[in-house]
Scaffold this motif. Structure first.
Motif, PDB file in Angstrom:
ATOM      1  N   GLN A 106       0.827  -1.211   0.000  1.00 47.88           N
ATOM      2  CA  GLN A 106       0.000   0.000   0.000  1.00 47.88           C
ATOM      3  C   GLN A 106       0.860   1.260   0.000  1.00 47.88           C
ATOM      4  OE1 GLN A 106      -2.026  -1.040   3.533  1.00 47.88           O
ATOM      5  NE2 GLN A 106      -3.656  -2.227   2.505  1.00 47.88           N
ATOM      6  N   THR A 107       1.988   1.205   0.686  1.00 45.40           N
ATOM      7  CA  THR A 107       2.888   2.360   0.725  1.00 45.40           C
ATOM      8  C   THR A 107       3.494   2.607  -0.658  1.00 45.40           C
ATOM      9  OG1 THR A 107       3.385   1.899   3.051  1.00 45.40           O
ATOM     10  CG2 THR A 107       4.903   3.336   1.859  1.00 45.40           C
ATOM     11  N   GLU A 126      -5.498  12.835  -8.439  1.00 45.05           N
ATOM     12  CA  GLU A 126      -5.596  13.280  -7.042  1.00 45.05           C
ATOM     13  C   GLU A 126      -6.480  12.327  -6.236  1.00 45.05           C
ATOM     14  OE1 GLU A 126      -7.008  17.264  -7.230  1.00 45.05           O
ATOM     15  OE2 GLU A 126      -5.002  18.135  -7.539  1.00 45.05           O
ATOM     16  N   PHE A 127      -7.602  11.893  -6.822  1.00 41.26           N
ATOM     17  CA  PHE A 127      -8.491  10.975  -6.114  1.00 41.26           C
ATOM     18  C   PHE A 127      -7.809   9.633  -5.854  1.00 41.26           C
ATOM     19  CE2 PHE A 127     -11.688   7.585  -6.289  1.00 41.26           C
ATOM     20  CZ  PHE A 127     -12.479   7.951  -5.210  1.00 41.26           C
ATOM     21  N   SER A 128      -7.087   9.139  -6.868  1.00 42.39           N
ATOM     22  CA  SER A 128      -6.387   7.862  -6.693  1.00 42.39           C
ATOM     23  C   SER A 128      -5.331   7.955  -5.602  1.00 42.39           C
ATOM     24  CB  SER A 128      -5.734   7.445  -8.018  1.00 42.39           C
ATOM     25  OG  SER A 128      -6.718   7.218  -8.996  1.00 42.39           O
ATOM     26  N   PHE A 129      -4.626   9.085  -5.525  1.00 45.12           N
ATOM     27  CA  PHE A 129      -3.606   9.260  -4.500  1.00 45.12           C
ATOM     28  C   PHE A 129      -4.246   9.331  -3.122  1.00 45.12           C
ATOM     29  CE2 PHE A 129      -0.895  12.223  -1.991  1.00 45.12           C
ATOM     30  CZ  PHE A 129       0.127  11.317  -1.735  1.00 45.12           C
ATOM     31  N   GLN A 130      -5.372  10.057  -3.014  1.00 44.66           N
ATOM     32  CA  GLN A 130      -6.064  10.128  -1.721  1.00 44.66           C
ATOM     33  C   GLN A 130      -6.545   8.743  -1.281  1.00 44.66           C
ATOM     34  OE1 GLN A 130      -9.157  12.986  -2.389  1.00 44.66           O
ATOM     35  NE2 GLN A 130      -7.758  14.756  -2.395  1.00 44.66           N
ATOM     36  N   ALA A 148      -5.690   3.875   2.175  1.00 45.35           N
ATOM     37  CA  ALA A 148      -5.314   2.465   2.278  1.00 45.35           C
ATOM     38  C   ALA A 148      -4.075   2.302   3.152  1.00 45.35           C
ATOM     39  CB  ALA A 148      -5.069   1.889   0.882  1.00 45.35           C
ATOM     40  N   VAL A 149      -3.119   3.248   3.024  1.00 47.60           N
ATOM     41  CA  VAL A 149      -1.920   3.188   3.865  1.00 47.60           C
ATOM     42  C   VAL A 149      -2.302   3.346   5.338  1.00 47.60           C
ATOM     43  CG1 VAL A 149       0.222   4.392   4.464  1.00 47.60           C
ATOM     44  CG2 VAL A 149      -0.322   3.940   2.072  1.00 47.60           C
ATOM     45  N   GLN A 150      -3.200   4.304   5.631  1.00 50.25           N
ATOM     46  CA  GLN A 150      -3.633   4.509   7.012  1.00 50.25           C
ATOM     47  C   GLN A 150      -4.341   3.271   7.564  1.00 50.25           C
ATOM     48  OE1 GLN A 150      -6.036   8.030   6.675  1.00 50.25           O
ATOM     49  NE2 GLN A 150      -4.269   9.428   6.645  1.00 50.25           N
ATOM     50  N   GLN A 151      -5.179   2.642   6.735  1.00 49.51           N
ATOM     51  CA  GLN A 151      -5.836   1.407   7.159  1.00 49.51           C
ATOM     52  C   GLN A 151      -4.821   0.292   7.399  1.00 49.51           C
ATOM     53  OE1 GLN A 151      -8.656   0.725   3.997  1.00 49.51           O
ATOM     54  NE2 GLN A 151     -10.247   2.001   4.959  1.00 49.51           N
TER      55      GLN A 151
END
Length: 419
Positions: A111-112, A157-161, A166-169
């Motif tokens: 995810q990162t 931008e939406f894909s990056f957000q 996903a990284v936070q999850q």
């Protein structure tokens, strides 16, 4: 002949005397049986107490459970063992949790990387949009090309957000797995003693409610602060206050009395049966008492709490106090919607019983404290209770020869004279 007549006269006289004696004896006995019991008002001490049953417990006790499910691999303590805060108690199977942690960490790495790649895509889309925006302002590109560039920027931008989310999850999943792994090793939360070991090696520890089998693995009790946890009826709990003195007896130690004080009184009732509401009361025990270290949680206990005490007060026998319902007129004068009950006694004077209203104070198993209505030395009727309840004011009565107090004294003397 004269001698024979004389013998008949003498014999008849003797028989007459015997019959008269029997008549007096049996007649007197019948009169005594129908007479009313009574007693004379005197002074003395009254101790009002509450008696309740319960069990010995530690004031502080912790149900040790688990928040992760798994097989119990190792039990590090035994029942009755003393532990310090932080001592190992239980180790739960960690293999599944370790594998879960590895998977969560691997997912986080992917995810990162996705987030890093999409961040570059976003930066490129922004640069492209700014450049085409300038060209569109100069009229060098079509409106359709400009709109497409803006759409590409917004999509990047939406894909990056989304990748950042996903990284936070993923980070949260890794933290949760590490937390679960750390909780697979249980340690003592407080210093104390293992007083209820419910787990066995090889069993499955179950997280959840404490009433589920396997949820509570053991109980740790602080044995430096013991209490008698008793249950008091709702009609009596209103007389309890904090710090009232108490004496506790334990079934396992006959003849031994432990001193204590009321420490806690529950504000909510526990339903016992269909009608009875009981309140849990905690009586702190004197930890300096002899044999206190031999007490164990769960031992049956009986507590006597001193709620009030009065010395050298006027007392009336408990059984002489009757309840009478007042009139509706009296209730209305006091602003009540229904008649109230009042306490009365039947006072004997000049062969008659007079109804006397009475104001009582504290009571024990034998007497009420007299606040108003009676004077020392007056005679009050004490029984039979059925006849007393039906007795009318100014009724003619006959008293037994001896008062209740005199009869009790005679019984004690007789008992003391027996070998």
């Amino acid at each position: 002949m004269a001698s024979r007549n004389m013998k008949l006269v003498i014999g008849g006289a003797v028989a007459l005397v015997v019959l008269i004696g029997l008549g007096v004896a049996f007649g007197g006995a019948r009169d005594e049986d129908s007479a009313f019991a009574w007693d004379t008002l005197g002074r003395g001490d009254i101790r009002e107490t509450i008696v309740a049953s319960g069990e010995i417990q530690a004031m502080t006790r912790i149900n040790v459970g688990t928040s992760v499910m798994g097989e119990i691999k190792t039990l590090h303590v035994k029942d009755g063992q003393d532990v310090k805060a932080g001592d190992l108690l239980v180790t739960i199977d960690q293999e599944r949790l370790k594998q879960g942690l590895i998977q969560a960490e691997a997912a986080l790495v992917g995810q990162t990387k996705d987030a890093a790649r999409l961040e570059g895509t976003q930066a490129k889309a922004r640069d492209t949009f700014r450049r085409l925006e300038t060209l569109y302002g100069q009229g060098l590109i079509s409106e359709e090309d400009f709109r497409q560039a803006r759409l590409n920027r917004d999509s990047a931008e939406f894909s990056f957000q989304t990748a950042q989310t996903a990284v936070q999850q993923g980070q949260a999943n890794v933290a949760a797995m590490r937390d679960a792994l750390s909780k697979s090793v249980l340690v003592a939360p407080i210093p104390g003693r293992v007083t209820g070991l419910k787990a066995e090696k090889g069993e499955t520890a179950i997280p959840g409610m404490s009433n589920l089998p396997g949820a509570v693995l053991m109980v740790i009790s602080d044995m430096s602060d013991l209490i008698a946890e008793i249950k008091v009826n709702e009609s009596e709990v209103v007389r309890l206050k904090l710090s009232q003195p108490a004496q506790v007896t334990v079934e396992s130690f006959p003849g031994k009395v432990f001193q204590g004080k009321v420490r806690e009184i529950a504000t909510a009732a526990e339903k016992i049966g269909q009608d009875s509401n009981m309140y849990k009361v905690k009586v702190a025990l004197d930890m300096g008492a002899e044999s206190i270290d031999r007490l164990r949680p769960g031992m049956s206990a009986r507590a006597v709490v001193l709620t009030a005490e009065a010395k050298n007060v006027l007392r009336v026998p408990l059984q002489s106090v009757l309840e009478r319902e007042g009139t509706l007129e009296d209730a209305q004068k006091k602003g009540l919607l229904s008649p109230e009950t009042r306490s009365i006694v039947m006072v004997h004077k000049d062969g008659r019983a007079s109804e006397r209203p009475l104001k009582t104070g504290i009571a024990n198993t034998n007497h009420y404290e007299v606040k108003e209505g009676l004077a020392e030395g007056e005679k009050v009727l004490t029984g039979p209770i059925r006849k007393l309840k039906e007795m009318k004011d100014r009724a003619s009565v006959k008293l037994k020869l001896k008062s209740d107090t005199q009869l009790e004294q005679d019984a004690r003397k007789k008992k003391g004279a027996q070998p």
